[in-house]
Design a protein around this motif. Sequence first.
Motif, PDB file in Angstrom:
ATOM      1  N   ARG A   5       0.840  -1.190   0.000  1.00 58.08           N
ATOM      2  CA  ARG A   5       0.000   0.000   0.000  1.00 58.08           C
ATOM      3  C   ARG A   5       0.882   1.249   0.000  1.00 58.08           C
ATOM      4  O   ARG A   5       1.826   1.363   0.775  1.00 58.08           O
ATOM      5  CB  ARG A   5      -0.889  -0.026   1.252  1.00 58.08           C
ATOM      6  N   GLU A   6       0.575   2.184  -0.877  1.00 54.41           N
ATOM      7  CA  GLU A   6       1.305   3.449  -0.912  1.00 54.41           C
ATOM      8  C   GLU A   6       1.112   4.192   0.405  1.00 54.41           C
ATOM      9  O   GLU A   6       0.114   4.003   1.094  1.00 54.41           O
ATOM     10  CB  GLU A   6       0.811   4.319  -2.077  1.00 54.41           C
ATOM     11  N   LEU A   7       2.051   5.031   0.751  1.00 59.76           N
ATOM     12  CA  LEU A   7       1.925   5.835   1.967  1.00 59.76           C
ATOM     13  C   LEU A   7       0.712   6.744   1.864  1.00 59.76           C
ATOM     14  O   LEU A   7       0.453   7.326   0.814  1.00 59.76           O
ATOM     15  CB  LEU A   7       3.168   6.700   2.181  1.00 59.76           C
ATOM     16  N   THR A   8      -0.007   6.859   2.952  1.00 59.43           N
ATOM     17  CA  THR A   8      -1.155   7.760   2.991  1.00 59.43           C
ATOM     18  C   THR A   8      -0.676   9.157   3.398  1.00 59.43           C
ATOM     19  O   THR A   8       0.472   9.345   3.821  1.00 59.43           O
ATOM     20  CB  THR A   8      -2.196   7.277   4.028  1.00 59.43           C
ATOM     21  N   VAL A   9      -1.570  10.119   3.309  1.00 52.88           N
ATOM     22  CA  VAL A   9      -1.262  11.467   3.781  1.00 52.88           C
ATOM     23  C   VAL A   9      -0.935  11.414   5.270  1.00 52.88           C
ATOM     24  O   VAL A   9      -0.011  12.082   5.741  1.00 52.88           O
ATOM     25  CB  VAL A   9      -2.433  12.432   3.487  1.00 52.88           C
ATOM     26  N   GLN A  10      -1.676  10.598   6.017  1.00 57.31           N
ATOM     27  CA  GLN A  10      -1.415  10.450   7.453  1.00 57.31           C
ATOM     28  C   GLN A  10      -0.010   9.892   7.698  1.00 57.31           C
ATOM     29  O   GLN A  10       0.704  10.379   8.577  1.00 57.31           O
ATOM     30  CB  GLN A  10      -2.471   9.540   8.100  1.00 57.31           C
ATOM     31  N   ASP A  11       0.395   8.865   6.925  1.00 53.94           N
ATOM     32  CA  ASP A  11       1.749   8.316   7.062  1.00 53.94           C
ATOM     33  C   ASP A  11       2.790   9.397   6.824  1.00 53.94           C
ATOM     34  O   ASP A  11       3.732   9.557   7.607  1.00 53.94           O
ATOM     35  CB  ASP A  11       1.995   7.193   6.046  1.00 53.94           C
ATOM     36  N   ARG A  12       2.623  10.137   5.740  1.00 52.47           N
ATOM     37  CA  ARG A  12       3.591  11.185   5.391  1.00 52.47           C
ATOM     38  C   ARG A  12       3.642  12.259   6.475  1.00 52.47           C
ATOM     39  O   ARG A  12       4.713  12.752   6.823  1.00 52.47           O
ATOM     40  CB  ARG A  12       3.251  11.800   4.042  1.00 52.47           C
ATOM     41  N   PHE A  13       2.480  12.611   7.022  1.00 49.49           N
ATOM     42  CA  PHE A  13       2.464  13.618   8.075  1.00 49.49           C
ATOM     43  C   PHE A  13       3.178  13.114   9.327  1.00 49.49           C
ATOM     44  O   PHE A  13       3.948  13.849   9.952  1.00 49.49           O
ATOM     45  CB  PHE A  13       1.038  14.049   8.431  1.00 49.49           C
ATOM     46  N   GLU A  14       2.953  11.857   9.689  1.00 45.77           N
ATOM     47  CA  GLU A  14       3.613  11.300  10.870  1.00 45.77           C
ATOM     48  C   GLU A  14       5.129  11.286  10.697  1.00 45.77           C
ATOM     49  O   GLU A  14       5.874  11.571  11.639  1.00 45.77           O
ATOM     50  CB  GLU A  14       3.071   9.909  11.173  1.00 45.77           C
ATOM     51  N   ILE A  15       5.597  10.961   9.500  1.00 43.52           N
ATOM     52  CA  ILE A  15       7.039  10.977   9.224  1.00 43.52           C
ATOM     53  C   ILE A  15       7.553  12.416   9.239  1.00 43.52           C
ATOM     54  O   ILE A  15       8.601  12.705   9.820  1.00 43.52           O
ATOM     55  CB  ILE A  15       7.347  10.262   7.896  1.00 43.52           C
ATOM     56  N   PHE A  16       6.807  13.331   8.628  1.00 40.01           N
ATOM     57  CA  PHE A  16       7.181  14.744   8.662  1.00 40.01           C
ATOM     58  C   PHE A  16       7.290  15.225  10.106  1.00 40.01           C
ATOM     59  O   PHE A  16       8.221  15.951  10.475  1.00 40.01           O
ATOM     60  CB  PHE A  16       6.162  15.585   7.891  1.00 40.01           C
ATOM     61  N   GLN A  17       6.361  14.807  10.948  1.00 40.43           N
ATOM     62  CA  GLN A  17       6.402  15.187  12.359  1.00 40.43           C
ATOM     63  C   GLN A  17       7.672  14.644  13.023  1.00 40.43           C
ATOM     64  O   GLN A  17       8.282  15.320  13.854  1.00 40.43           O
ATOM     65  CB  GLN A  17       5.155  14.678  13.095  1.00 40.43           C
ATOM     66  N   GLN A  18       8.091  13.436  12.648  1.00 45.00           N
ATOM     67  CA  GLN A  18       9.341  12.877  13.176  1.00 45.00           C
ATOM     68  C   GLN A  18      10.542  13.740  12.761  1.00 45.00           C
ATOM     69  O   GLN A  18      11.433  13.984  13.570  1.00 45.00           O
ATOM     70  CB  GLN A  18       9.539  11.443  12.677  1.00 45.00           C
ATOM     71  N   LEU A  19      10.553  14.207  11.513  1.00 46.59           N
ATOM     72  CA  LEU A  19      11.638  15.075  11.052  1.00 46.59           C
ATOM     73  C   LEU A  19      11.669  16.358  11.891  1.00 46.59           C
ATOM     74  O   LEU A  19      12.734  16.807  12.333  1.00 46.59           O
ATOM     75  CB  LEU A  19      11.473  15.431   9.575  1.00 46.59           C
ATOM     76  N   ASN A  20      10.499  16.928  12.100  1.00 48.95           N
ATOM     77  CA  ASN A  20      10.374  18.148  12.897  1.00 48.95           C
ATOM     78  C   ASN A  20      10.818  17.901  14.344  1.00 48.95           C
ATOM     79  O   ASN A  20      11.536  18.714  14.932  1.00 48.95           O
ATOM     80  CB  ASN A  20       8.932  18.644  12.857  1.00 48.95           C
ATOM     81  N   GLU A  21      10.399  16.776  14.922  1.00 47.61           N
ATOM     82  CA  GLU A  21      10.782  16.452  16.298  1.00 47.61           C
ATOM     83  C   GLU A  21      12.293  16.276  16.425  1.00 47.61           C
ATOM     84  O   GLU A  21      12.882  16.619  17.452  1.00 47.61           O
ATOM     85  CB  GLU A  21      10.054  15.204  16.796  1.00 47.61           C
ATOM     86  N   HIS A  22      12.910  15.743  15.386  1.00 40.44           N
ATOM     87  CA  HIS A  22      14.365  15.595  15.390  1.00 40.44           C
ATOM     88  C   HIS A  22      15.020  16.967  15.541  1.00 40.44           C
ATOM     89  O   HIS A  22      15.910  17.153  16.381  1.00 40.44           O
ATOM     90  CB  HIS A  22      14.828  14.906  14.102  1.00 40.44           C
ATOM     91  N   ARG A 122      15.826   6.393   6.465  1.00 42.52           N
ATOM     92  CA  ARG A 122      14.923   5.260   6.254  1.00 42.52           C
ATOM     93  C   ARG A 122      14.076   5.142   7.516  1.00 42.52           C
ATOM     94  O   ARG A 122      14.596   5.187   8.624  1.00 42.52           O
ATOM     95  CB  ARG A 122      15.691   3.963   6.022  1.00 42.52           C
ATOM     96  N   PHE A 123      12.779   5.017   7.322  1.00 46.43           N
ATOM     97  CA  PHE A 123      11.838   4.867   8.423  1.00 46.43           C
ATOM     98  C   PHE A 123      11.147   3.519   8.320  1.00 46.43           C
ATOM     99  O   PHE A 123      10.935   3.006   7.217  1.00 46.43           O
ATOM    100  CB  PHE A 123      10.762   5.968   8.375  1.00 46.43           C
ATOM    101  N   GLU A 124      10.786   2.986   9.474  1.00 44.25           N
ATOM    102  CA  GLU A 124       9.962   1.780   9.541  1.00 44.25           C
ATOM    103  C   GLU A 124       8.789   2.049  10.469  1.00 44.25           C
ATOM    104  O   GLU A 124       8.936   2.773  11.460  1.00 44.25           O
ATOM    105  CB  GLU A 124      10.757   0.594  10.097  1.00 44.25           C
ATOM    106  N   ARG A 125       7.662   1.441  10.113  1.00 45.02           N
ATOM    107  CA  ARG A 125       6.492   1.492  10.991  1.00 45.02           C
ATOM    108  C   ARG A 125       6.381   0.140  11.676  1.00 45.02           C
ATOM    109  O   ARG A 125       6.372  -0.905  11.026  1.00 45.02           O
ATOM    110  CB  ARG A 125       5.224   1.786  10.204  1.00 45.02           C
ATOM    111  N   TRP A 130       5.857   5.153  13.439  1.00 45.84           N
ATOM    112  CA  TRP A 130       6.969   5.409  12.539  1.00 45.84           C
ATOM    113  C   TRP A 130       8.165   5.940  13.339  1.00 45.84           C
ATOM    114  O   TRP A 130       8.023   6.847  14.158  1.00 45.84           O
ATOM    115  CB  TRP A 130       6.596   6.473  11.511  1.00 45.84           C
ATOM    116  N   LYS A 131       9.343   5.341  13.084  1.00 47.71           N
ATOM    117  CA  LYS A 131      10.591   5.839  13.657  1.00 47.71           C
ATOM    118  C   LYS A 131      11.710   5.614  12.655  1.00 47.71           C
ATOM    119  O   LYS A 131      11.632   4.739  11.787  1.00 47.71           O
ATOM    120  CB  LYS A 131      10.950   5.122  14.963  1.00 47.71           C
ATOM    121  N   CYS A 132      12.773   6.370  12.845  1.00 47.70           N
ATOM    122  CA  CYS A 132      13.942   6.258  11.973  1.00 47.70           C
ATOM    123  C   CYS A 132      14.728   4.997  12.313  1.00 47.70           C
ATOM    124  O   CYS A 132      14.970   4.708  13.489  1.00 47.70           O
ATOM    125  CB  CYS A 132      14.818   7.501  12.146  1.00 47.70           C
ATOM    126  N   ILE A 133      15.123   4.263  11.281  1.00 39.32           N
ATOM    127  CA  ILE A 133      15.945   3.074  11.442  1.00 39.32           C
ATOM    128  C   ILE A 133      17.369   3.336  10.936  1.00 39.32           C
ATOM    129  O   ILE A 133      18.321   2.708  11.381  1.00 39.32           O
ATOM    130  CB  ILE A 133      15.318   1.838  10.741  1.00 39.32           C
TER     131      ILE A 133
END
Length: 162
Positions: A5-22, A122-125, A130-133
Amino acid sequence: MPGKRELTVQDRFEIFQQLNEHQRAIDAGPGKTAVENYKSLYWPEAKFHVFDLREATFEGPEGMKQMYDYAHSVFPIEKWFHTMGPFEITGAGDEAKAEWRWIVSWREGHVGTVSTGTYSDRFERRNGVWKCIERTSHIDPNWPADLFQPYIDLADKRFKAS
């Protein structure tokens, strides 16, 4: 990726939030609480590759702590702040990649940019999280990285573990 399944908007937002939190975590300053927050952004077996004046790989929670402590005691990070530049998040299923630009600017006393570079993540769920691996950082090849040499030369005197 066929069959995933392609990443959803929610998936992309959660990863974007991880980048911001970093970026927010880096700016939190030294100390045990800040280090624990930073380490929580990575899976336990994560790797962080750094290519600036050094070529180093930090692995697992202890490696992330060491990298964080080094950055916060050797460099005057309390005088800097980190922001994100352009980014791209791709992937499918429970795997994703983020390519993004980091920017470090002076917080006080100076005007302008301290350094720039790129992260390739690279991220894994797992269990819906989602977190960075794996993260690879490259300083901008056009940036005079040798400006950091005086800090690195004093690393043995300045390094403090949290």
